[in-house]
Scaffold this active site. Sequence first.
Site, PDB file in Angstrom:
ATOM      1  N   ASP A  30      54.635 -66.560  -2.769  1.00 12.86           N
ATOM      2  CA  ASP A  30      53.752 -65.553  -2.222  1.00 12.86           C
ATOM      3  C   ASP A  30      53.253 -67.216  -1.706  1.00 12.86           C
ATOM      4  O   ASP A  30      52.877 -68.257  -1.897  1.00 12.86           O
ATOM      5  CB  ASP A  30      52.843 -65.512  -3.179  1.00 12.86           C
ATOM      6  CG  ASP A  30      52.131 -63.883  -2.909  1.00 12.86           C
ATOM      7  OD1 ASP A  30      51.878 -64.180  -1.430  1.00 12.86           O
ATOM      8  OD2 ASP A  30      52.170 -62.654  -4.084  1.00 12.86           O
ATOM      9  N   ASP A  82      51.401 -63.299   3.291  1.00  9.79           N
ATOM     10  CA  ASP A  82      50.950 -62.555   2.996  1.00  9.79           C
ATOM     11  C   ASP A  82      49.158 -62.756   4.179  1.00  9.79           C
ATOM     12  O   ASP A  82      49.806 -63.696   4.762  1.00  9.79           O
ATOM     13  CB  ASP A  82      49.158 -63.488   1.625  1.00  9.79           C
ATOM     14  CG  ASP A  82      48.425 -62.953   1.378  1.00  9.79           C
ATOM     15  OD1 ASP A  82      47.551 -62.034   0.761  1.00  9.79           O
ATOM     16  OD2 ASP A  82      46.945 -63.241   1.691  1.00  9.79           O
ATOM     17  N   GLU A 125      53.242 -59.566   4.369  1.00 14.40           N
ATOM     18  CA  GLU A 125      52.779 -58.208   4.171  1.00 14.40           C
ATOM     19  C   GLU A 125      51.744 -58.238   6.004  1.00 14.40           C
ATOM     20  O   GLU A 125      51.289 -58.738   6.052  1.00 14.40           O
ATOM     21  CB  GLU A 125      51.295 -58.857   3.532  1.00 14.40           C
ATOM     22  CG  GLU A 125      50.528 -57.695   3.207  1.00 14.40           C
ATOM     23  CD  GLU A 125      49.455 -58.723   2.012  1.00 14.40           C
ATOM     24  OE1 GLU A 125      49.038 -57.620   1.002  1.00 14.40           O
ATOM     25  OE2 GLU A 125      49.331 -58.916   2.256  1.00 14.40           O
ATOM     26  N   HIS A 179      49.763 -54.702  -6.981  1.00 11.38           N
ATOM     27  CA  HIS A 179      48.719 -55.394  -7.204  1.00 11.38           C
ATOM     28  C   HIS A 179      47.353 -54.912  -6.681  1.00 11.38           C
ATOM     29  O   HIS A 179      46.493 -55.648  -7.193  1.00 11.38           O
ATOM     30  CB  HIS A 179      48.528 -56.937  -7.543  1.00 11.38           C
ATOM     31  CG  HIS A 179      48.775 -57.686  -5.925  1.00 11.38           C
ATOM     32  ND1 HIS A 179      49.682 -57.460  -5.163  1.00 11.38           N
ATOM     33  CD2 HIS A 179      47.863 -58.443  -5.816  1.00 11.38           C
ATOM     34  CE1 HIS A 179      49.443 -58.196  -3.896  1.00 11.38           C
ATOM     35  NE2 HIS A 179      48.177 -59.130  -4.521  1.00 11.38           N
ATOM     36  N   ASP A 180      47.463 -54.472  -5.472  1.00  8.48           N
ATOM     37  CA  ASP A 180      46.173 -54.211  -4.317  1.00  8.48           C
ATOM     38  C   ASP A 180      46.375 -52.405  -4.507  1.00  8.48           C
ATOM     39  O   ASP A 180      44.810 -51.640  -4.230  1.00  8.48           O
ATOM     40  CB  ASP A 180      46.191 -54.230  -3.149  1.00  8.48           C
ATOM     41  CG  ASP A 180      46.809 -56.524  -2.859  1.00  8.48           C
ATOM     42  OD1 ASP A 180      45.639 -56.579  -4.217  1.00  8.48           O
ATOM     43  OD2 ASP A 180      46.839 -56.994  -1.852  1.00  8.48           O
TER      44      ASP A 180
HETATM   45  C1  NOJ Z   1      46.718 -59.863   0.545  1.00  9.22           C
HETATM   46  C2  NOJ Z   1      46.675 -59.631  -1.384  1.00  9.22           C
HETATM   47  O1  NOJ Z   1      48.246 -59.152  -1.775  1.00  9.22           O
HETATM   48  C3  NOJ Z   1      45.384 -59.316  -2.108  1.00  9.22           C
HETATM   49  O2  NOJ Z   1      45.225 -59.498  -3.475  1.00  9.22           O
HETATM   50  C4  NOJ Z   1      44.185 -60.496  -1.327  1.00  9.22           C
HETATM   51  O3  NOJ Z   1      43.218 -60.461  -1.716  1.00  9.22           O
HETATM   52  C5  NOJ Z   1      44.512 -60.848   0.143  1.00  9.22           C
HETATM   53  N1  NOJ Z   1      45.603 -60.824   0.404  1.00  9.22           N
HETATM   54  C6  NOJ Z   1      43.518 -62.147   0.639  1.00  9.22           C
HETATM   55  O4  NOJ Z   1      44.717 -62.948   0.236  1.00  9.22           O
END
Ligand code: NOJ
Length: 547
Positions: free
Chosen positions: A97, A190, A245, A319-320
Amino acid sequence: MKQWWKESVVYQIYPKSFADSNGDGIGDIVGITEHLDYLKELGIDVIWLSPVYESPQDDNGYDISDYQKIYKEYGTMEEFDRMLLEAHKRDIKIVMDLVVNHTSDEHKWFKEHPEYYIWKDAKDGKEPNNWGSNFGGPAWSYDEKMDQYYLHCFSPKQPDLNWENEALRNEIYEMMTWWLDKGIDGFRMDVISMISKDQNFPDGELNGLYGDHQPFVCNGPRVHEFLKEMNEKVLSKYDIMTVGEAIGTTIEEAKKYAGEDTNELNMVFQFEHVEEIGEKIIGKWTDKPIPLPELRSCLNKWQLELEGKAWNSLYLDNHDRPRAVSRYGNDSPMYRVVSAKMLATCIHMMKGTPYIYQGEELGMTNAYFDHIEDYKDIETINAYREYIENGLITEEDMMNCIKTIGRDNARTPMQWDKTKHAGFTTGTPWISVNPNYLGINAKDALKEKDSIFYYYKELIALRKKHPIIVHGVFEPLLESRKDIYAYKRVSGDQELIVVCNFTEHETKCGLFEERAGGKRLISNYKTHKKGILKPYEARAVLYEKNI
Ligand code: NOJ
């Protein structure tokens, strides 16, 4: 074009919750190394490792204080090197990441190089504009020493980097080169769509208490220039995989980020099908299910419009996100297994690179914790406080939203076996284990030949065997149905027909009866009824066109 990352299946590891080898309640690198054989058995090709760098853990590692050190609770650089070696021995690649939209406020740059961050004077004695942060409160914090505000689109401990500064960009490229020279196999980037900000920093449209920053920070004026520069200076020199992302991305933007010939990234994660559809109560929060027609038209649009121009990433959870089976399938004891397999079929047979989030291969479900004290996620806790304190939502409704889509649903420990704490740790886990681990765990899944685990294994193996799954052109089918997601993939003389019943009811469907022949590649039922799909039935059948 043939590229290894198009033929791969990626498995995401969230290190804090994967496997704890030393009993401190937190997952670690040795824990990952110890489970590489499990991943080999599943058949995945690539691990995407969520951040393992030094960090004060305000946002579980997405707040990095040193990009070239390993977070001490996760282990040492020697342990990392060994994990990489052991993964490579098993033909598993490791993609790291890369969090370079922001650092931790404890990164040395924040003190030594204020010019690497985004500072603005107060406006009328207040924040420079009305932007809210993604984790609640304003997106600006005041710093006495600078007598200015700094921007943080996430927590105040995650100041945004100033990509306008060339020296900063070069430091980032150097750091990336250092990791690539170590032998890692790529980066998941990210919120990479946020690195170039509109330099006018205008107020945003009010959304709850604050203005929306998204239109001014996502897909900003120089983002493609920066990524092309990164590509030229770093990425193009290695045979690696990159996935961005791309929060707030549109199809048009995605074609630039991940275009076949745009020299930026290999693919992006778009968010439309997970965040931007379905009814919301406030901000991102909802407790409503997603209607299949909306999900389908969104995914179909991405399939059709990127065809031949850019490459899709295929995912339902990470994970989000909430657990896929809880959000899009049915996690009741009666339908959990069959609906998890159906969702897997639907996603893995589309065109793009599929991602499996740890535990998805076991059909792990949402945590549904009843009390806010059981949740650890900064976004969840802040939203709960801010919305309830300001009377924007009732506590009951907010708890329902958290149970439906809160990020901790995906962050409960991996369920390895039936022993205490699901075999994740011998200590006290940093977040409670989902109590359903006695019925849902890897050890049982490995013993049961019809388990979700082996179904994923079969899907992955099919991808290696049938190039049509990787390269076939996508065509939607039965678009007016409210209960079925159907499509075909076409390649040369072959057609692959994929049909998924998204409901718990039997439903009529004559697609397979309309034509003779066909070889069933996979299904979540052993037998079929003529002209009928059983509850959550999924079937993929390969036809030779001229038969
Ligand atoms: C996206 C990540 O997937 C998430 O987990 C994170 O809180 C935010 N970006 C900030 O880095």
